[in-house]
Design a protein around this motif. Sequence first.
Motif, PDB file in Angstrom:
ATOM      1  N   SER A 159       6.429  -7.068  50.334  1.00  0.00           N
ATOM      2  CA  SER A 159       5.064  -6.608  50.555  1.00  0.00           C
ATOM      3  C   SER A 159       4.266  -6.732  49.255  1.00  0.00           C
ATOM      4  CB  SER A 159       5.070  -5.147  51.014  1.00  0.00           C
ATOM      5  OG  SER A 159       5.443  -4.303  49.940  1.00  0.00           O
ATOM      6  N   VAL A 160       2.968  -6.613  49.377  1.00  0.00           N
ATOM      7  CA  VAL A 160       2.096  -6.652  48.202  1.00  0.00           C
ATOM      8  C   VAL A 160       2.486  -5.532  47.236  1.00  0.00           C
ATOM      9  CG1 VAL A 160      -0.287  -6.363  47.406  1.00  0.00           C
ATOM     10  CG2 VAL A 160       0.178  -7.748  49.426  1.00  0.00           C
TER      11      VAL A 160
ATOM     12  N   ASN B 131       5.650  -6.422  45.378  1.00  0.00           N
ATOM     13  CA  ASN B 131       5.351  -7.425  44.343  1.00  0.00           C
ATOM     14  C   ASN B 131       4.721  -6.767  43.124  1.00  0.00           C
ATOM     15  OD1 ASN B 131       6.323  -9.520  45.924  1.00  0.00           O
ATOM     16  ND2 ASN B 131       4.315 -10.045  46.747  1.00  0.00           N
ATOM     17  N   ARG B 132       3.792  -5.869  43.383  1.00  0.00           N
ATOM     18  CA  ARG B 132       3.133  -5.135  42.300  1.00  0.00           C
ATOM     19  C   ARG B 132       4.157  -4.328  41.492  1.00  0.00           C
ATOM     20  NH1 ARG B 132      -2.280  -3.429  42.115  1.00  0.00           N
ATOM     21  NH2 ARG B 132      -2.603  -1.833  40.553  1.00  0.00           N
TER      22      ARG B 132
ATOM     23  N   GLU C 246      -2.205  -9.600  45.641  1.00  0.00           N
ATOM     24  CA  GLU C 246      -2.550 -10.075  46.975  1.00  0.00           C
ATOM     25  C   GLU C 246      -1.495 -11.074  47.428  1.00  0.00           C
ATOM     26  OE1 GLU C 246      -6.032 -12.829  48.738  1.00  0.00           O
ATOM     27  OE2 GLU C 246      -6.721 -11.003  47.757  1.00  0.00           O
ATOM     28  N   ASN C 247      -0.992 -10.887  48.630  1.00  0.00           N
ATOM     29  CA  ASN C 247       0.059 -11.750  49.174  1.00  0.00           C
ATOM     30  C   ASN C 247       1.221 -11.843  48.184  1.00  0.00           C
ATOM     31  OD1 ASN C 247      -1.503 -12.181  51.509  1.00  0.00           O
ATOM     32  ND2 ASN C 247      -2.624 -13.829  50.499  1.00  0.00           N
ATOM     33  N   ASP C 248       1.536 -13.058  47.715  1.00  0.00           N
ATOM     34  CA  ASP C 248       2.675 -13.229  46.807  1.00  0.00           C
ATOM     35  C   ASP C 248       2.259 -13.336  45.343  1.00  0.00           C
ATOM     36  OD1 ASP C 248       1.476 -15.726  46.951  1.00  0.00           O
ATOM     37  OD2 ASP C 248       3.339 -16.835  47.210  1.00  0.00           O
ATOM     38  N   ARG C 249       1.014 -12.984  45.020  1.00  0.00           N
ATOM     39  CA  ARG C 249       0.517 -13.096  43.646  1.00  0.00           C
ATOM     40  C   ARG C 249       0.127 -11.736  43.074  1.00  0.00           C
ATOM     41  NH1 ARG C 249       0.571 -18.301  43.797  1.00  0.00           N
ATOM     42  NH2 ARG C 249      -0.913 -19.802  44.412  1.00  0.00           N
TER      43      ARG C 249
ATOM     44  N   THR D  59       3.554 -15.425  40.540  1.00  0.00           N
ATOM     45  CA  THR D  59       3.832 -15.705  41.945  1.00  0.00           C
ATOM     46  C   THR D  59       5.264 -15.257  42.209  1.00  0.00           C
ATOM     47  OG1 THR D  59       2.358 -17.620  41.885  1.00  0.00           O
ATOM     48  CG2 THR D  59       3.870 -17.466  43.760  1.00  0.00           C
TER      49      THR D  59
ATOM     50  N   LYS E 267       8.661 -14.885  44.767  1.00  0.00           N
ATOM     51  CA  LYS E 267       9.411 -15.463  45.891  1.00  0.00           C
ATOM     52  C   LYS E 267      10.812 -14.865  45.866  1.00  0.00           C
ATOM     53  CE  LYS E 267      11.216 -19.831  47.632  1.00  0.00           C
ATOM     54  NZ  LYS E 267      11.363 -21.264  47.337  1.00  0.00           N
TER      55      LYS E 267
END
Length: 172
Positions: A2-3, A6-7, A83-86, A112, A114
């Motif tokens: 999730s965003v 990632n954060r 946002e998304n994968d960034r 990014t 993954k």
Amino acid sequence: MSVEENRELIEKWYIALEQGDFETIYNMHHDDVVYNMLGNTPVSGRIYGKDACCNGMIGEKLLEKLVSDKVQFSKKWKIIAAENDRVVGMMQGGGPTKNGEMYEQTYCEIFTIKDNKIIELHAFFDTVLIEKCLFENESSLVWQHMSDNLVVAHVQLWKDEKLWREMVNRNV
């Protein structure tokens, strides 16, 4: 991921960097990671693979130039966007170099993600500072001085309408 996950991953990256925990940082990278480093310096370019990015670029090209027990990256950092994968972050850090300069840099980084790992990093930073402090390249200062003078000249033209009109009329 999730965003928010990632954060959190990038927050952990900045905390590990702040603590000098390079093993954790290494493990946070995907095996096929790519670093995109701004500019034309010895640390610039597109670098492929976990070992080349973490041990080569960070370890050999950057950290070897600094006084290791006094350097602190990630003195100040902030996640700007996710946002998304960034994830986008900014960081300030540095310390004394082995050649006696003070290297205090500001970075903007776009990550990014993954498979719960950093797969790509775009890093933006002051390349003149890198050349001067880490690679003792004084010629970069000439370009900076020329650039600074050009900015001053543009500001003067902007402020002095008479001079600006005179130059426009002469097609300069």
